[in-house]
Design a protein around this motif. Structure first.
Motif, PDB file in Angstrom:
ATOM      1  N   TRP A  75      12.059   5.988  -2.022  1.00  0.00           N
ATOM      2  CA  TRP A  75      11.885   4.622  -1.508  1.00  0.00           C
ATOM      3  C   TRP A  75      11.675   4.642   0.003  1.00  0.00           C
ATOM      4  O   TRP A  75      10.872   3.875   0.533  1.00  0.00           O
ATOM      5  CB  TRP A  75      13.091   3.740  -1.837  1.00  0.00           C
ATOM      6  N   LYS A  76      12.385   5.513   0.689  1.00  0.00           N
ATOM      7  CA  LYS A  76      12.288   5.570   2.151  1.00  0.00           C
ATOM      8  C   LYS A  76      10.867   5.918   2.607  1.00  0.00           C
ATOM      9  O   LYS A  76      10.425   5.493   3.672  1.00  0.00           O
ATOM     10  CB  LYS A  76      13.282   6.587   2.711  1.00  0.00           C
ATOM     11  N   LYS A  77      10.133   6.645   1.786  1.00  0.00           N
ATOM     12  CA  LYS A  77       8.761   7.035   2.115  1.00  0.00           C
ATOM     13  C   LYS A  77       7.782   5.868   2.027  1.00  0.00           C
ATOM     14  O   LYS A  77       6.742   5.885   2.684  1.00  0.00           O
ATOM     15  CB  LYS A  77       8.280   8.147   1.169  1.00  0.00           C
ATOM     16  N   VAL A  78       8.085   4.849   1.209  1.00  0.00           N
ATOM     17  CA  VAL A  78       7.112   3.781   0.973  1.00  0.00           C
ATOM     18  C   VAL A  78       7.540   2.400   1.478  1.00  0.00           C
ATOM     19  O   VAL A  78       6.720   1.488   1.505  1.00  0.00           O
ATOM     20  CB  VAL A  78       6.728   3.675  -0.530  1.00  0.00           C
ATOM     21  N   LEU A  79       8.803   2.229   1.862  1.00  0.00           N
ATOM     22  CA  LEU A  79       9.273   0.933   2.339  1.00  0.00           C
ATOM     23  C   LEU A  79       9.360   0.912   3.861  1.00  0.00           C
ATOM     24  O   LEU A  79       9.622   1.938   4.480  1.00  0.00           O
ATOM     25  CB  LEU A  79      10.659   0.619   1.759  1.00  0.00           C
ATOM     26  N   SER A  80       9.186  -0.263   4.443  1.00  0.00           N
ATOM     27  CA  SER A  80       9.368  -0.408   5.881  1.00  0.00           C
ATOM     28  C   SER A  80      10.843  -0.152   6.197  1.00  0.00           C
ATOM     29  O   SER A  80      11.715  -0.339   5.341  1.00  0.00           O
ATOM     30  CB  SER A  80       8.984  -1.815   6.334  1.00  0.00           C
ATOM     31  N   PRO A  81      11.147   0.250   7.430  1.00  0.00           N
ATOM     32  CA  PRO A  81      12.556   0.486   7.790  1.00  0.00           C
ATOM     33  C   PRO A  81      13.447  -0.747   7.576  1.00  0.00           C
ATOM     34  O   PRO A  81      14.569  -0.625   7.094  1.00  0.00           O
ATOM     35  CB  PRO A  81      12.480   0.862   9.274  1.00  0.00           C
ATOM     36  N   VAL A 114      14.182   5.538  -9.197  1.00  0.00           N
ATOM     37  CA  VAL A 114      13.538   6.145  -8.038  1.00  0.00           C
ATOM     38  C   VAL A 114      14.627   6.455  -7.014  1.00  0.00           C
ATOM     39  O   VAL A 114      15.471   5.611  -6.729  1.00  0.00           O
ATOM     40  CB  VAL A 114      12.477   5.200  -7.436  1.00  0.00           C
ATOM     41  N   SER A 115      14.591   7.638  -6.439  1.00  0.00           N
ATOM     42  CA  SER A 115      15.608   8.027  -5.457  1.00  0.00           C
ATOM     43  C   SER A 115      15.395   7.269  -4.142  1.00  0.00           C
ATOM     44  O   SER A 115      14.277   6.844  -3.825  1.00  0.00           O
ATOM     45  CB  SER A 115      15.556   9.527  -5.193  1.00  0.00           C
ATOM     46  N   ASN A 116      16.462   7.126  -3.383  1.00  0.00           N
ATOM     47  CA  ASN A 116      16.350   6.498  -2.061  1.00  0.00           C
ATOM     48  C   ASN A 116      15.422   7.293  -1.158  1.00  0.00           C
ATOM     49  O   ASN A 116      14.744   6.723  -0.300  1.00  0.00           O
ATOM     50  CB  ASN A 116      17.722   6.317  -1.427  1.00  0.00           C
ATOM     51  N   GLU A 117      15.370   8.598  -1.328  1.00  0.00           N
ATOM     52  CA  GLU A 117      14.450   9.428  -0.530  1.00  0.00           C
ATOM     53  C   GLU A 117      13.001   9.015  -0.778  1.00  0.00           C
ATOM     54  O   GLU A 117      12.194   8.937   0.147  1.00  0.00           O
ATOM     55  CB  GLU A 117      14.644  10.917  -0.838  1.00  0.00           C
ATOM     56  N   GLU A 132       0.849  -1.166   0.000  1.00  0.00           N
ATOM     57  CA  GLU A 132       0.000   0.000   0.000  1.00  0.00           C
ATOM     58  C   GLU A 132       0.901   1.238   0.000  1.00  0.00           C
ATOM     59  O   GLU A 132       1.876   1.309   0.730  1.00  0.00           O
ATOM     60  CB  GLU A 132      -0.908   0.041   1.241  1.00  0.00           C
ATOM     61  N   GLY A 133       0.593   2.178  -0.849  1.00  0.00           N
ATOM     62  CA  GLY A 133       1.375   3.412  -0.881  1.00  0.00           C
ATOM     63  C   GLY A 133       2.640   3.311  -1.716  1.00  0.00           C
ATOM     64  O   GLY A 133       3.385   4.273  -1.826  1.00  0.00           O
ATOM     65  N   ASN A 134       2.926   2.152  -2.312  1.00  0.00           N
ATOM     66  CA  ASN A 134       4.106   2.008  -3.170  1.00  0.00           C
ATOM     67  C   ASN A 134       3.640   2.026  -4.627  1.00  0.00           C
ATOM     68  O   ASN A 134       3.219   1.011  -5.171  1.00  0.00           O
ATOM     69  CB  ASN A 134       4.848   0.703  -2.867  1.00  0.00           C
ATOM     70  N   PRO A 135       3.724   3.186  -5.284  1.00  0.00           N
ATOM     71  CA  PRO A 135       3.219   3.299  -6.660  1.00  0.00           C
ATOM     72  C   PRO A 135       4.070   2.554  -7.687  1.00  0.00           C
ATOM     73  O   PRO A 135       3.654   2.399  -8.833  1.00  0.00           O
ATOM     74  CB  PRO A 135       3.251   4.807  -6.922  1.00  0.00           C
ATOM     75  N   TRP A 136       5.242   2.083  -7.308  1.00  0.00           N
ATOM     76  CA  TRP A 136       6.141   1.417  -8.248  1.00  0.00           C
ATOM     77  C   TRP A 136       6.058  -0.098  -8.177  1.00  0.00           C
ATOM     78  O   TRP A 136       6.722  -0.787  -8.931  1.00  0.00           O
ATOM     79  CB  TRP A 136       7.590   1.871  -8.002  1.00  0.00           C
ATOM     80  N   TYR A 137       5.241  -0.646  -7.259  1.00  0.00           N
ATOM     81  CA  TYR A 137       5.153  -2.099  -7.100  1.00  0.00           C
ATOM     82  C   TYR A 137       4.227  -2.680  -8.163  1.00  0.00           C
ATOM     83  O   TYR A 137       3.077  -2.288  -8.285  1.00  0.00           O
ATOM     84  CB  TYR A 137       4.643  -2.479  -5.710  1.00  0.00           C
ATOM     85  N   SER A 138       4.748  -3.656  -8.927  1.00  0.00           N
ATOM     86  CA  SER A 138       3.942  -4.335  -9.937  1.00  0.00           C
ATOM     87  C   SER A 138       4.558  -5.696 -10.233  1.00  0.00           C
ATOM     88  O   SER A 138       5.759  -5.781 -10.510  1.00  0.00           O
ATOM     89  CB  SER A 138       3.888  -3.524 -11.229  1.00  0.00           C
ATOM     90  N   ASN A 139       3.751  -6.747 -10.205  1.00  0.00           N
ATOM     91  CA  ASN A 139       4.235  -8.090 -10.519  1.00  0.00           C
ATOM     92  C   ASN A 139       4.311  -8.341 -12.021  1.00  0.00           C
ATOM     93  O   ASN A 139       4.756  -9.391 -12.442  1.00  0.00           O
ATOM     94  CB  ASN A 139       3.335  -9.159  -9.889  1.00  0.00           C
TER      95      ASN A 139
END
Length: 172
Positions: A50-56, A45-48, A30-37
């Motif tokens: 990715w940091k917004k949408v990935l778990s720590p 995509v910048s690490n900044e 949820e909230g990851n617009p780049w996830y697609s199977n």
């Protein structure tokens, strides 16, 4: 005694709730617009971002090249048939028929699902020459490859479970 039981119950519920949120956040998209199977388009995509949408935990391993502790990942000894995807972007990485039992403590595969699924990069970060395996779509750190695997490739793709999503084969 009653206060102690209530306190212990609250602690247990809080721990279980926290565990459930961590499990969901490690593998929820949820909230990851780049996830697609299904998408194969290379991502930039910048690490900044990715940091917004990935778990720590996923961010630390996938984007900062951390490693989960051996024998702790959820897929290291799994024998369930299915498909493994990049937990960051959903890229198809491995099939379970290329997975083998390894004593290294991480999920091990002898080949990726397709040549472009992964890419390789030299890694001399621990004083030894190793080859890092990155997602071919989003460049996330997956693990390393070694020359001590089974036939037919004699390769061992030693992957971090947290960097993988798994979809079991459907029963027909």
């Amino acid at each position: 005694m009653k206060k102690i039981l209530i306190y212990c119950s609250v602690l247990l519920l809080t721990s279980l709730s926290s565990f459930a949120q961590n499990e969901k956040s490690d593998h929820g998209h949820e909230g990851n617009p780049w996830y697609s199977n299904t998408a194969t388009t290379k991502l930039n995509v910048s690490n900044e971002e990715w940091k917004k949408v990935l778990s720590p935990n996923l961010y630390a391993v996938a984007r900062e090249k951390d490693t989960e502790r051996a024998f702790t990942g959820k897929y290291w000894k799994s024998t369930t048939k299915g498909t493994y995807y990049c937990a960051v972007c959903g890229n198809l990485l491995f099939r379970s028929d290329a997975k083998f039992a390894s004593s290294c403590g991480w999920p091990s595969f002898f080949e990726p699902s397709r040549k472009a699924a992964v890419r390789y990069q030299a890694d001399d970060s621990v004083g030894d020459h190793r080859t890092e395996v990155l997602c071919g779509r989003c460049d996330s750190h997956l693990g390393h490859i070694f020359d001590d695997g089974p036939p037919p490739t004699h390769k061992r793709f030693c992957m971090n479970s947290v960097s993988l999503d798994f979809e079991p084969d459907s029963k027909k």
